[in-house]
Structures are given as structure tokens and as C-alpha cells.
Design an enzyme around this catalytic site. Structure first.
Site, PDB file in Angstrom:
ATOM      1  N   ARG A 160      61.299 -79.455  -3.588  1.00  0.00           N
ATOM      2  CA  ARG A 160      61.328 -80.560  -2.627  1.00  0.00           C
ATOM      3  C   ARG A 160      62.123 -80.142  -1.393  1.00  0.00           C
ATOM      4  NH1 ARG A 160      62.571 -82.540  -7.811  1.00  0.00           N
ATOM      5  NH2 ARG A 160      61.162 -84.160  -8.615  1.00  0.00           N
TER       6      ARG A 160
ATOM      7  N   HIS B 160      55.527 -82.585   1.723  1.00  0.00           N
ATOM      8  CA  HIS B 160      55.533 -82.823   0.276  1.00  0.00           C
ATOM      9  C   HIS B 160      54.178 -82.486  -0.354  1.00  0.00           C
ATOM     10  CE1 HIS B 160      57.695 -84.532  -3.136  1.00  0.00           C
ATOM     11  NE2 HIS B 160      56.550 -85.106  -3.520  1.00  0.00           N
TER      12      HIS B 160
ATOM     13  N   ARG C 249      53.930 -79.343  -2.349  1.00  0.00           N
ATOM     14  CA  ARG C 249      54.394 -79.405  -3.739  1.00  0.00           C
ATOM     15  C   ARG C 249      53.208 -79.681  -4.676  1.00  0.00           C
ATOM     16  NH1 ARG C 249      58.830 -80.612  -7.026  1.00  0.00           N
ATOM     17  NH2 ARG C 249      58.704 -82.536  -8.237  1.00  0.00           N
TER      18      ARG C 249
ATOM     19  N   HIS D 175      60.294 -82.441 -13.462  1.00  0.00           N
ATOM     20  CA  HIS D 175      59.969 -83.796 -13.897  1.00  0.00           C
ATOM     21  C   HIS D 175      60.359 -83.996 -15.357  1.00  0.00           C
ATOM     22  CE1 HIS D 175      56.664 -84.520 -10.640  1.00  0.00           C
ATOM     23  NE2 HIS D 175      57.868 -84.798 -10.209  1.00  0.00           N
TER      24      HIS D 175
ATOM     25  N   TYR E 132      47.929 -83.491 -12.156  1.00  0.00           N
ATOM     26  CA  TYR E 132      47.459 -82.249 -11.569  1.00  0.00           C
ATOM     27  C   TYR E 132      46.465 -81.542 -12.490  1.00  0.00           C
ATOM     28  CZ  TYR E 132      51.266 -82.939  -8.280  1.00  0.00           C
ATOM     29  OH  TYR E 132      52.099 -83.471  -7.324  1.00  0.00           O
TER      30      TYR E 132
END
Length: 377
Positions: free
Chosen positions: A206, A314, A317, A340, A349
Site C-alpha cells: 500500500r 491502489h 495492488r 490480509h 482475485y
């Protein structure tokens, strides 16, 4: 004056009846309304006593402060895992309250909030003239959390936020860049920012984590970057460095080998000196500011690279996570790489790649049919 085992009912000069009962401190509390008959007053007292015994009783004097006042105190005193809200989270909550919740509901006393009012507010917020479904979902979740605490505080009897699915975000599909677009983006930025874009894309860090990176966090011999800290920028406050927002965010991520030469050049040319020196700083040696970086570096580079309008840093990412999924990363591996604690994003994803794979298979079949049709004609 009529009496019963608990509480009293007395006749008023108007001919109606008033019911009273002792609260936990022994103070006499009057019912919020009078009754036509003594029997009605006694039935009301019996109901109150039953609710007291079962722990469901709500003091009729409670919940009189407005939502706006209570919500501000809620943000100030909210604890998550025993800790106060992070400064950035508190700032976001206050902005949601100020811009989207308080204008419509802020002056309403807590006890007068009802499901109908919440539905009307949410309908306008999520409608065509509102800020969008994602913002509406975030604001609804915040209001629901505030009202849940009000229930726990015995200020209201039940949570008026009861719209099924209102807190679920249905984000529009974010743009998926090609490898060529990402490389064009890298080539479009000044040399100072080349490695930051590369790390954002290929490791999924990030911007707050990249801004907090120090020389000692990079092990270019082992080919890893360790995330130990993150930057928090709050309007009106000094910038602060703190641990990632969850334990899962504290991680060590493998760096793709093709980035090592760029990173070595960057450390030798632009990074602050010493083990504690920041890896990424501005031309005057100062730390990165998210908004300034977006406006001065990202926006012109994204336009030059031909990225879709509305693309964000972002999004890199997500690009990196999708690329990792495409190359066989498991759910657990994606969770680690992204920092996460929940598998939700990783599964998203992976699902995107499965859908893409299915589309490719369908395209292959369509191509075969076209070739067969051409051969037979």
C-alpha cells in the site's frame, strides 16, 4: 392512590391515571404517558417489571440526546480489540457523519430513530443523486455500528438499521492493466519514483506502507521487503508512523528478481542515508504525502501511460494480486502477500482469474467454430 406490589398508580385531577415505579437507584420514574383506567396503568407496570427482570427494559428517559451528539462521542470512545480507533479511521468516520449521516439524521433523538427513517435516508444516499452505492454501504455500516452500541448502552430497544444487504459494497469493476500499461506507467514517471511504482505493482504494498519503508526493511540479497510500519496522514494533525492496521499486515514479501537492479540504483541515488533512512522521499528530502503524490506524480503518469480514467495507485495492488493468482498463488499465499487477515480479497482475485480463464476457453471454442465454418464454405 392505588398501590400494587411494585410501583404505584394514582388518579390525576384530570381523571386519568399516572403510573410510577422505582429505578435502579430508587428514584421514582413516571410513565411517559397517562392511562384512561387504573387497570391500564397496572398492566403497563407489569410489563415494565417483566422487562426489568429479563434485562430488556429501556429507561423512557434514555435516548433523548441526538444522533449527532452520541455519534461524536462514539467515535471518541470507540475501541477495536481494546484499542482506540486509528487516527485515519476516526477521520474517515467523522467525514462520513458530517457529509452523509448528520445532515439527514443528526438532529434526531436516538429514541426516535426508526426503520422507516433509516430506509428513507439510505434510499436517497444510494440513489442516482447520492454519492454512490459504495459510499452508501460504508455509511450504513457506520450508522449500524453506532446504533448497536446504543442498544448495548440501553439507550434504544433495538437497532433501527435493518435493511438486508445495505452494508454490502458492490464496487464497480476496477480497471485491470496490462503488463505493457504498467511498464508504460513506470517509464512515464521521473526516475525518483520508478522503484515505488515497481514495488507497488509487483509486491502489492500500500502507499502508506511504501511511504514508511526504511533501508533496513529492504534485503536485496535475499530479495525481500519487510512491512513493519505504515504512514498515517490525518488532516490537521502531524504525520505519524505506526504498525500496520492488523497483525497480518506485518509481513515479509518476496521481491521479483527483475526489480533488484532498479532498487539498488534507487537506494544509491535517492534514499535517505542510514539504516533508518526512508527509502522514498521527495526532491527536497521530505516524506511522501499521499495527496501530493497522487496529484503531481500519479495523475500525469497515468494519463501519459494511457490508463483508464479514474485509475488509482491502489489499482496496482489489485493488478499484482491478480497476476500472482494467474501464476498459481493459493488463497493463503495471496493473503500473506497482501497482508490480509481475511480470505475475502484473495478469493476475489482468484475468482477473477477463473472467470477470465472461462472467457478464454469460450473464445477458443468460438475461434474453432469460425475456422470450421470458413473451411466448409
Amino acid at each position: 392512590m392505588g398501590r400494587r406490589a411494585w410501583g404505584t398508580v394514582r388518579r390525576l385531577p384530570s381523571g386519568r391515571y399516572q403510573a410510577r415505579y422505582p429505578d435502579a437507584s430508587g428514584k421514582q420514574v413516571s410513565a411517559p404517558h397517562t392511562f384512561a383506567t387504573k387497570a391500564d396503568g397496572n398492566r403497563w407496570l407489569a410489563k415494565v417489571q417483566t422487562e426489568l427482570d429479563s434485562g430488556r427494559w429501556i429507561d423512557p428517559r434514555a435516548g433523548q440526546e441526538t444522533l449527532e451528539v452520541y455519534a461524536e462521542r462514539w467515535v471518541d470512545t470507540r475501541l477495536v480489540r481494546g484499542q482506540p480507533l486509528a487516527p485515519r479511521t476516526a477521520e474517515l468516520y467523522r467525514a462520513q457523519l458530517k457529509n452523509h449521516i448528520s445532515p439527514a439524521l443528526g438532529s434526531t433523538p436516538l429514541r426516535q430513530l426508526d426503520a422507516s427513517a433509516i430506509r428513507g435516508w439510505y434510499g436517497k444516499l444510494s440513489g442516482p443523486d447520492g454519492p454512490g452505492q459504495v459510499t452508501a454501504a460504508k455509511c450504513y455500516r457506520l450508522l449500524r455500528a453506532i446504533c448497536t452500541t446504543a442498544v448495548d448502552d440501553n439507550l434504544i430497544a433495538r437497532n433501527p438499521c435493518s435493511i438486508r444487504g445495505a452494508g454490502q459494497e458492490r464496487s464497480s469493476e476496477r480497471p485491470m492493466f496490462t503488463v505493457a500499461q504498467v511498464q508504460a506507467l513506470v517509464d512515464a514517471v521521473e526516475d525518483r519514483w520508478r522503484s515505488l511504482i515497481l514495488l507497488a505493482a509487483w509486491t502489492g504494498l500500500r502507499i502508506g506502507e511504501l511511504s514508511a519503508l526504511r533501508r533496513e526493511d529492504l534485503d536485496l540479497t535475499a530479495g525481500t521487503v519487510s512491512v513493519r510500519s505504515s504512514v498515517v496522514d490525518v488532516i490537521g494533525q502531524e504525520r505519524s508512523y505506526g504498525p500496520p492496521k492488523s497483525a497480518a499486515g506485518r509481513r515479509t514479501v518476496a521481491i521479483p528478481p527483475h526489480l533488484i537492479d532498479d532498487l539498488e540504483h534507487h537506494l544509491a541515488t535517492y534514499a535517505q542515508p542510514g539504516a533508518q533512512g526512508l527509502v522514498f522521499v521527495g526532491p527536497k528530502g521530505g516524506p511522501i504525502r499521499r495527496n501530493n503524490f497522487s496529484a503531481r506524480v500519479w495523475a500525469p503518469a497515468a494519463e501519459a501511460a494511457g490508463l483508464p480514467p479514474g485509475s488509482h495507485l491502489h489499482d496496482l495492488r489489485g493488478w499484482g494480486a491478480t497476476l500472482a493468482a494467474r501464476h498459481g498463488a493459493t488463497t493463503r499465499e495471496l493473503m500473506h502477500r497482501l497482508g490480509h487477515a481475511s480470505p475475502t480479497a484473495a478469493l476475489r482475485y482468484q475468482r477473477a482469474e477463473q472467470e477470465r480463464d472461462a472467457a478464454l476457453a469460450a473464445a477458443m471454442s468460438a475461434a474453432l467454430k469460425r475456422s470450421e465454418g470458413a473451411a466448409s464454405s
